[in-house]
Structures are given as C-alpha cells and as structure tokens.
Design an enzyme around this catalytic site. Structure first.
Site, PDB file in Angstrom:
ATOM      1  N   SER A 140       0.863  -1.191   0.000  1.00 54.82           N
ATOM      2  CA  SER A 140       0.000   0.000   0.000  1.00 54.82           C
ATOM      3  C   SER A 140       0.893   1.232   0.000  1.00 54.82           C
ATOM      4  O   SER A 140       1.996   1.205   0.574  1.00 54.82           O
ATOM      5  CB  SER A 140      -0.877   0.025   1.253  1.00 54.82           C
ATOM      6  OG  SER A 140      -1.489   1.297   1.396  1.00 54.82           O
ATOM      7  N   TYR A 153      -0.998  -0.466  10.293  1.00 54.54           N
ATOM      8  CA  TYR A 153      -1.284  -0.921   8.921  1.00 54.54           C
ATOM      9  C   TYR A 153      -0.137  -0.517   7.996  1.00 54.54           C
ATOM     10  O   TYR A 153       0.368  -1.337   7.215  1.00 54.54           O
ATOM     11  CB  TYR A 153      -2.597  -0.302   8.445  1.00 54.54           C
ATOM     12  CG  TYR A 153      -2.939  -0.630   7.012  1.00 54.54           C
ATOM     13  CD1 TYR A 153      -3.464  -1.868   6.660  1.00 54.54           C
ATOM     14  CD2 TYR A 153      -2.736   0.306   5.988  1.00 54.54           C
ATOM     15  CE1 TYR A 153      -3.777  -2.169   5.336  1.00 54.54           C
ATOM     16  CE2 TYR A 153      -3.044   0.015   4.674  1.00 54.54           C
ATOM     17  CZ  TYR A 153      -3.561  -1.228   4.350  1.00 54.54           C
ATOM     18  OH  TYR A 153      -3.862  -1.518   3.043  1.00 54.54           O
TER      19      TYR A 153
HETATM   20  N1  LIG Z   1      -8.827  -1.020  -0.857  1.00 56.58           N
HETATM   21  C1  LIG Z   1      -7.843  -0.179  -0.622  1.00 56.58           C
HETATM   22  O1  LIG Z   1      -8.043   1.046  -0.532  1.00 56.58           O
HETATM   23  C2  LIG Z   1      -6.437  -0.700  -0.478  1.00 56.58           C
HETATM   24  C3  LIG Z   1      -5.376   0.206  -0.569  1.00 56.58           C
HETATM   25  C4  LIG Z   1      -4.077  -0.260  -0.436  1.00 56.58           C
HETATM   26  C5  LIG Z   1      -3.848  -1.611  -0.237  1.00 56.58           C
HETATM   27  N2  LIG Z   1      -4.889  -2.490  -0.139  1.00 56.58           N
HETATM   28  C6  LIG Z   1      -4.586  -3.905   0.103  1.00 56.58           C
HETATM   29  O2  LIG Z   1      -5.204  -4.709  -0.865  1.00 56.58           O
HETATM   30  C7  LIG Z   1      -5.407  -6.027  -0.325  1.00 56.58           C
HETATM   31  C8  LIG Z   1      -6.847  -6.455  -0.603  1.00 56.58           C
HETATM   32  O3  LIG Z   1      -7.696  -5.590   0.093  1.00 56.58           O
HETATM   33  P1  LIG Z   1      -9.151  -5.168  -0.419  1.00 56.58           P
HETATM   34  O4  LIG Z   1      -9.184  -3.703  -0.473  1.00 56.58           O
HETATM   35  O5  LIG Z   1      -9.537  -5.957  -1.589  1.00 56.58           O
HETATM   36  O6  LIG Z   1      -9.979  -5.586   0.897  1.00 56.58           O
HETATM   37  P2  LIG Z   1     -11.328  -6.410   1.095  1.00 56.58           P
HETATM   38  O7  LIG Z   1     -12.328  -6.026   0.067  1.00 56.58           O
HETATM   39  O8  LIG Z   1     -11.663  -6.224   2.540  1.00 56.58           O
HETATM   40  O9  LIG Z   1     -10.866  -7.919   0.826  1.00 56.58           O
HETATM   41  C9  LIG Z   1      -9.943  -8.539   1.665  1.00 56.58           C
HETATM   42  C10 LIG Z   1      -9.833  -9.990   1.281  1.00 56.58           C
HETATM   43  O10 LIG Z   1      -8.973 -10.646   2.227  1.00 56.58           O
HETATM   44  C11 LIG Z   1      -9.689 -11.731   2.811  1.00 56.58           C
HETATM   45  N3  LIG Z   1      -9.333 -11.891   4.217  1.00 56.58           N
HETATM   46  C12 LIG Z   1      -9.506 -10.990   5.214  1.00 56.58           C
HETATM   47  N4  LIG Z   1      -9.126 -11.528   6.377  1.00 56.58           N
HETATM   48  C13 LIG Z   1      -8.721 -12.789   6.118  1.00 56.58           C
HETATM   49  C14 LIG Z   1      -8.224 -13.859   6.907  1.00 56.58           C
HETATM   50  N5  LIG Z   1      -8.088 -13.724   8.245  1.00 56.58           N
HETATM   51  N6  LIG Z   1      -7.897 -15.024   6.308  1.00 56.58           N
HETATM   52  C15 LIG Z   1      -8.061 -15.161   4.981  1.00 56.58           C
HETATM   53  N7  LIG Z   1      -8.512 -14.199   4.163  1.00 56.58           N
HETATM   54  C16 LIG Z   1      -8.839 -13.023   4.736  1.00 56.58           C
HETATM   55  C17 LIG Z   1     -11.164 -11.400   2.643  1.00 56.58           C
HETATM   56  O11 LIG Z   1     -11.949 -12.563   2.537  1.00 56.58           O
HETATM   57  P3  LIG Z   1     -12.797 -13.260   3.710  1.00 56.58           P
HETATM   58  O12 LIG Z   1     -13.438 -12.200   4.511  1.00 56.58           O
HETATM   59  O13 LIG Z   1     -13.748 -14.125   2.922  1.00 56.58           O
HETATM   60  O14 LIG Z   1     -11.806 -14.083   4.476  1.00 56.58           O
HETATM   61  C18 LIG Z   1     -11.164 -10.694   1.307  1.00 56.58           C
HETATM   62  O15 LIG Z   1     -11.210 -11.655   0.263  1.00 56.58           O
HETATM   63  C19 LIG Z   1      -5.063  -5.935   1.158  1.00 56.58           C
HETATM   64  O16 LIG Z   1      -3.768  -6.461   1.371  1.00 56.58           O
HETATM   65  C20 LIG Z   1      -5.089  -4.443   1.424  1.00 56.58           C
HETATM   66  O17 LIG Z   1      -4.271  -4.075   2.514  1.00 56.58           O
HETATM   67  C21 LIG Z   1      -6.179  -2.078  -0.265  1.00 56.58           C
END
Ligand SMILES: NC(=O)c1ccc[n+]([C@@H]2O[C@H](COP(=O)([O-])OP(=O)(O)OC[C@H]3O[C@@H](n4cnc5c(N)ncnc54)[C@H](OP(=O)(O)O)[C@@H]3O)[C@@H](O)[C@H]2O)c1
Length: 262
Positions: A140, A153
C-alpha cells in the site's frame, strides 16, 4: 513450465483479490482461491469456470490461524501446477494506536505480514528449482507515508515493500519475478472494516482500474508498481536517494555530528 501455470490468490472472495482471480481466469489460468467466505468464493468460481472454462479449486482458510495457514503453505509447496502466488489477503483496522487493542494489532500483523511471508516462503524454493514463477505482494502507499496516520497498517505494508524488494534481488536471478503492488484508496470493503464510508472519500480508484494497472506492471516485470503515481521519475528519485546513502552505512566512525566536543 510448459503449460499455463495455475495462480493461487489469497483474499479472493471479494475486492482486489476477486478482481485478480477474474483477470487471471480470463487469461486462461487455472486458479486456487483462498479466503474465509466459502459462499462468495463458490459463486465467483462458478462464474469464472462458466465464462472462461478454467479449473478452480477453493481453500477455505483463516490465514491468521496457524493450522489453516499451514494447509495453504502445503498446497503451495507441493502443487507443481501453481506458478504464480498473489499474496493479496489483508485488512485494516480503524482508530489510533492507543485506541487499537493489542490483540487487534497483533492479528493485523499476523494477516498482513506473517501469513504473506509464510506463503512466499512456502512457494519460493519450488519456483527457484523450476527456474520460473512469480510472487505478487499487495502492499500500500500507506507503507510509504507515516503521515497518513494508519501506523500499524502502514508498518505492515512497509514490511511488504521491503520484503518484495529484497526478494526481487534474491530471487530474480533464479528466474522468479517478485512484484510489490502499492494501491492507494481503492473502492473495496476494506473501508467498512476501518469504519469509513468510502462514499465520503475523494480520489477513490475503482478496483478494476487498479488491478488492470497492476497487471500492466506485472507484464512489464516491474519490481514495484504504484498505480496512482503519475510521475514514475519520483519513485526512481526516491530509490536513487536511498541508494546514494548505502556507502555511508559502512563508516567505522560515528558521523561528525555525534562526536563529543572536548
Ligand atoms: N482497498 C484499498 O483502498 C487498499 C489500498 C491499499 C492496499 N490495499 C490492500 O489490498 C489487499 C486487498 O484488500 P481489499 O481492499 O480488496 O480488501 P477487502 O475487500 O476487505 O478484501 C480482503 C480480502 O482478504 C480476505 N481476508 C480478510 N481476512 C482474512 C483472513 N483472516 N484469512 C483469509 N482471508 C482473509 C477477505 O476474505 P474473507 O473475509 O472471505 O476471508 C477478502 O477476500 C489488502 O492487502 C489491502 O491491505 C487495499
């Protein structure tokens, strides 16, 4: 690998991981989806099988639980069809450091860093032996910006960036491509977990745009891909400034400003 490698995507039930799964399925890769929500992964898998004719396995695992994480590690080390790992599962929590509970920050670190590290460690020796493969780690921009106020984070994401850069140097010569992807604010459910309403935030990137940009970086074999950054020269300048300091770390005497005046 003579055939198209399978791709294991963590956090594939929604958001960025689900978009990665969709893009790789479109490219003809078989998939292994990993997350906790089985119903969502089954629905995604059914759609992607039907649309793309690829084979999709699902592993239900909470990656903060050692035994469930071990199942995924075993799959990565044993399944020779898997040639690409997308280390995407991650979360964020709201509040300031003193408001966040010790257990919550520890769980955050376990998912965002320990699980990601263990999965990379599980697959890397096999890929090195094969002389090919790829590890994509989702970091990120927060990992570059303590000023953004998401300290723990951001610290986990700084770990992801450093690990990726180091592994790129170590594993690149062995034929393994390692990419760190640094999204900024992207429209996913992660913001619900932080307690923020995404609709009140500005400059939000759509998840499809984010993943398509990340895959342009992937296809170019970029070590670090920052989709929202317009001027790639700024990133290059930061790396050059960092590297310019490296020779000074070898000095045997403390710098002049730290010497006691008699
Ligand atoms: N969205 C943003 O603004 C943003 C910005 C920078 C970086 N990121 C990074 O992008 C990545 C994906 O995030 P996202 O934005 O797509 O978030 P999201 O929509 O909340 O999705 C997160 C995913 O991780 C899974 N997950 C969460 N806790 C888990 C656990 N304990 N064990 C296994 N799986 C787990 C969730 O599935 P389940 O709940 O089904 O387990 C879901 O599939 C992350 O690493 C995040 O830090 C996101």
């Amino acid at each position: 690998m003579t055939t198209i490698p399978s791709v294991l995507v963590t956090g594939a039930s929604t958001g960025i991981g689900a978009a990665y799964a969709e893009r790789f399925a479109r490219r003809g890769h078989d998939l292994v989806l990993v997350a906790r929500d089985m119903a969502r992964m089954e629905a995604l898998a059914a759609r992607l099988r039907q649309q793309n004719g690829v084979a999709i396995d699902i592993i239900q695992a909470d990656l903060t639980k050692t035994d469930e994480l071990a199942t995924v590690e075993a799959r990565l080390s044993d399944d020779v069809r898997i040639g690409i790992l997308v280390n995407n599962a991650g979360t964020a929590i709201g509040g300031s450091f003193i408001e966040q509970s010790t257990d919550d920050v520890a769980r955050l670190v376990a998912l965002n860093t320990t699980a990601l590290l263990r999965l990379a460690s599980a697959i890397a020796p096999r890929l090195a032996k094969a002389g090919e493969g790829a590890i994509v780690n989702i970091g990120s921009v927060v990992g570059l910006a303590p000023e953004f106020g998401m300290t723990v984070y951001g610290a986990t994401k700084a770990f992801v960036l450093f690990l990726s850069q180091g592994l790129s140097l170590e594993l690149g010569p062995k034929g393994i491509y390692v990419q760190a992807v640094l999204p900024a604010t992207t429209r996913t459910e992660i913001w619900d977990h932080v307690g923020a309403d995404i609709n009140t935030l500005s400059n939000v990137m759509e998840v499809d745009d984010l993943v398509d940009a990340a895959l342009v970086g992937f296809d170019r074999r970029e070590p670090v891909t920052i989709p929202p950054l317009p001027d790639a020269g700024q990133w290059d300048a930061l790396q050059a400034a960092r590297q310019a300091m490296l020779p000074s770390y070898r000095n045997e005497l403390p710098a002049e400003r730290y010497r006691k005046v008699a």
